[in-house]
Design a protein around this motif. Sequence first.
Motif, PDB file in Angstrom:
ATOM      1  N   ALA A 224       2.350 -12.964   0.761  1.00  0.00           N
ATOM      2  CA  ALA A 224       1.221 -12.754   1.377  1.00  0.00           C
ATOM      3  C   ALA A 224       0.787 -13.887   2.598  1.00  0.00           C
ATOM      4  N   GLN A 225       1.033 -14.895   2.035  1.00  0.00           N
ATOM      5  CA  GLN A 225       0.358 -16.217   2.800  1.00  0.00           C
ATOM      6  C   GLN A 225       1.454 -16.584   3.885  1.00  0.00           C
ATOM      7  N   LYS A 226       2.704 -16.090   3.719  1.00  0.00           N
ATOM      8  CA  LYS A 226       3.587 -16.375   4.599  1.00  0.00           C
ATOM      9  C   LYS A 226       3.751 -15.279   5.716  1.00  0.00           C
ATOM     10  N   ILE A 227       3.213 -13.878   5.414  1.00  0.00           N
ATOM     11  CA  ILE A 227       3.649 -12.723   6.248  1.00  0.00           C
ATOM     12  C   ILE A 227       2.039 -12.296   6.771  1.00  0.00           C
ATOM     13  N   GLY A 228       1.093 -12.582   5.955  1.00  0.00           N
ATOM     14  CA  GLY A 228      -0.400 -12.253   6.252  1.00  0.00           C
ATOM     15  C   GLY A 228      -0.501 -10.677   6.339  1.00  0.00           C
ATOM     16  N   ALA A 229      -1.387 -10.463   7.204  1.00  0.00           N
ATOM     17  CA  ALA A 229      -1.592  -8.934   7.686  1.00  0.00           C
ATOM     18  C   ALA A 229      -0.661  -8.017   7.731  1.00  0.00           C
ATOM     19  N   ARG A 230       0.544  -8.200   8.267  1.00  0.00           N
ATOM     20  CA  ARG A 230       1.748  -7.432   8.632  1.00  0.00           C
ATOM     21  C   ARG A 230       2.219  -6.747   7.273  1.00  0.00           C
ATOM     22  N   LEU A 231       2.244  -7.726   6.107  1.00  0.00           N
ATOM     23  CA  LEU A 231       2.568  -7.269   4.852  1.00  0.00           C
ATOM     24  C   LEU A 231       1.320  -6.641   4.011  1.00  0.00           C
ATOM     25  N   ILE A 232       0.116  -7.286   4.291  1.00  0.00           N
ATOM     26  CA  ILE A 232      -0.947  -7.010   3.387  1.00  0.00           C
ATOM     27  C   ILE A 232      -1.388  -5.412   3.731  1.00  0.00           C
ATOM     28  N   LYS A 233      -1.724  -5.121   5.053  1.00  0.00           N
ATOM     29  CA  LYS A 233      -2.325  -3.882   5.471  1.00  0.00           C
ATOM     30  C   LYS A 233      -1.378  -2.604   5.207  1.00  0.00           C
ATOM     31  N   PRO A 234      -0.161  -2.656   5.250  1.00  0.00           N
ATOM     32  CA  PRO A 234       0.709  -1.403   4.672  1.00  0.00           C
ATOM     33  C   PRO A 234       0.836  -1.387   3.425  1.00  0.00           C
ATOM     34  N   LEU A 235       0.600  -2.234   2.553  1.00  0.00           N
ATOM     35  CA  LEU A 235       0.710  -2.015   1.087  1.00  0.00           C
ATOM     36  C   LEU A 235      -0.489  -1.848   0.772  1.00  0.00           C
ATOM     37  N   LEU A 236      -1.590  -1.939   1.503  1.00  0.00           N
ATOM     38  CA  LEU A 236      -2.890  -1.787   1.115  1.00  0.00           C
ATOM     39  C   LEU A 236      -3.114  -0.351   1.192  1.00  0.00           C
ATOM     40  N   VAL A 237      -3.044   0.274   2.188  1.00  0.00           N
ATOM     41  CA  VAL A 237      -2.894   1.562   2.767  1.00  0.00           C
ATOM     42  C   VAL A 237      -2.123   2.342   1.676  1.00  0.00           C
ATOM     43  N   PHE A 238      -0.744   1.892   1.305  1.00  0.00           N
ATOM     44  CA  PHE A 238       0.083   2.591   0.471  1.00  0.00           C
ATOM     45  C   PHE A 238      -0.703   2.708  -0.914  1.00  0.00           C
ATOM     46  N   THR A 239      -0.847   1.653  -1.785  1.00  0.00           N
ATOM     47  CA  THR A 239      -1.449   1.711  -2.764  1.00  0.00           C
ATOM     48  C   THR A 239      -2.756   2.378  -3.027  1.00  0.00           C
ATOM     49  N   THR A 240      -3.706   2.335  -1.869  1.00  0.00           N
ATOM     50  CA  THR A 240      -4.942   3.094  -2.099  1.00  0.00           C
ATOM     51  C   THR A 240      -4.541   4.585  -1.936  1.00  0.00           C
ATOM     52  N   LEU A 241      -3.759   5.044  -0.977  1.00  0.00           N
ATOM     53  CA  LEU A 241      -3.572   6.459  -1.161  1.00  0.00           C
ATOM     54  C   LEU A 241      -2.874   6.841  -2.489  1.00  0.00           C
ATOM     55  N   ALA A 242      -1.949   5.962  -2.974  1.00  0.00           N
ATOM     56  CA  ALA A 242      -1.455   6.345  -4.157  1.00  0.00           C
ATOM     57  C   ALA A 242      -2.322   6.359  -5.391  1.00  0.00           C
ATOM     58  N   MET A 243      -3.387   5.577  -5.133  1.00  0.00           N
ATOM     59  CA  MET A 243      -4.598   5.714  -6.211  1.00  0.00           C
ATOM     60  C   MET A 243      -5.245   6.969  -5.950  1.00  0.00           C
ATOM     61  N   ALA A 244      -5.443   7.435  -4.881  1.00  0.00           N
ATOM     62  CA  ALA A 244      -6.188   8.661  -4.506  1.00  0.00           C
ATOM     63  C   ALA A 244      -5.431   9.923  -5.343  1.00  0.00           C
ATOM     64  N   ALA A 245      -4.100   9.796  -4.740  1.00  0.00           N
ATOM     65  CA  ALA A 245      -3.261  11.134  -5.326  1.00  0.00           C
ATOM     66  C   ALA A 245      -3.088  11.079  -6.923  1.00  0.00           C
ATOM     67  N   LYS A 246      -3.120   9.902  -7.603  1.00  0.00           N
ATOM     68  CA  LYS A 246      -3.016   9.909  -9.055  1.00  0.00           C
ATOM     69  C   LYS A 246      -4.277  10.390  -9.461  1.00  0.00           C
ATOM     70  N   LEU A 247      -5.291  10.089  -9.069  1.00  0.00           N
ATOM     71  CA  LEU A 247      -6.638  10.498  -9.392  1.00  0.00           C
ATOM     72  C   LEU A 247      -6.744  11.891  -9.355  1.00  0.00           C
ATOM     73  N   LEU A 248      -6.567  12.568  -8.265  1.00  0.00           N
ATOM     74  CA  LEU A 248      -6.721  14.026  -7.970  1.00  0.00           C
ATOM     75  C   LEU A 248      -5.543  14.734  -8.782  1.00  0.00           C
ATOM     76  N   TRP A 249      -4.453  14.054  -9.101  1.00  0.00           N
ATOM     77  CA  TRP A 249      -3.578  14.601  -9.942  1.00  0.00           C
ATOM     78  C   TRP A 249      -4.115  14.918 -11.448  1.00  0.00           C
ATOM     79  N   ASP A 250      -4.885  13.675 -11.946  1.00  0.00           N
ATOM     80  CA  ASP A 250      -5.342  13.640 -13.037  1.00  0.00           C
ATOM     81  C   ASP A 250      -6.711  14.557 -13.236  1.00  0.00           C
ATOM     82  N   LEU A 251      -7.223  14.979 -12.307  1.00  0.00           N
ATOM     83  CA  LEU A 251      -8.387  15.992 -12.439  1.00  0.00           C
ATOM     84  C   LEU A 251      -7.790  17.213 -12.305  1.00  0.00           C
ATOM     85  N   ILE A 252      -6.760  17.679 -11.589  1.00  0.00           N
ATOM     86  CA  ILE A 252      -6.198  19.173 -11.737  1.00  0.00           C
ATOM     87  C   ILE A 252      -5.842  19.540 -12.964  1.00  0.00           C
TER      88      ILE A 252
END
Length: 252
Positions: A224-252
């Motif tokens: 992360a310190q070498k690549i910065g936002a170019r690594l952090i942003k896409p991984l943050l978006v992916f993990t956040t959406l994955a968390m949302a999907a898992k939480l919805l799955w658990d609720l259904i």
Amino acid sequence: MFEVSFEILLILLAAGFIAGFVDSIAGGGGLIALPAMLLAGVPPLTALATNKIQGLFGAATAAYSYAKGGHVDLRKQLRPACISFIASIAGALLVSQLPTDLIRWFLPLLLVGVALFFAFQRGLNDEDKERRMSPFVFSASMVPLIAAYDGLLGPGTGSFFMLAFVSLAGYGILKATAHTKLLNCASNAGALLAFAFVATPFWMTGLAMGVAQIFGARLGASLAQKIGARLIKPLLVFTTLAMAAKLLWDLI
């Protein structure tokens, strides 16, 4: 010695390593470690408590790595970290008093909103922006609010800290990531302390996973310190959406 078989322990160690790597960059390590423990047959409450043990190691390692790289002054974060620790305990104690079921339904929508913000907001990079909230007000409002949520429920805490640091404190992506880790470590510690009174964590398994988290977090923070936002942003978006999907799955 360990509460699980050797074969299961190897799987959990691998999950801890990957969780530490992901969490040190974008948060969301619990999305990997917690399901792994549940699939291994660990009771839900015990898994939640054990997840806090191993998560402590990853967050602390990431915080140290970012501090060593000059992206955060941990001494200046001691007061907010103490607030985070206390607020997390308070959140855990309020589990029976607040409408957690309603929050669980609303949470996936909130996480999707966070992901969309980081995906489409222009100008999000490693450069600091205009501050919208003073450090004192930030520590007195956003830190206890998010840390209390970590004690209450937990998923997405790192993402919420990131959103607050970027949108309100005006930090660049890398600096926001660095400042998130110690606060997340403190909130994990507070939640663990509260869980210890109502659950029986797998202490030895959690400690072993914590060691694996250390190695994963060191690798993730270094990249992360070498690549910065170019690594952090896409991984943050992916993990956040994955968390949302898992939480919805658990609720259904």
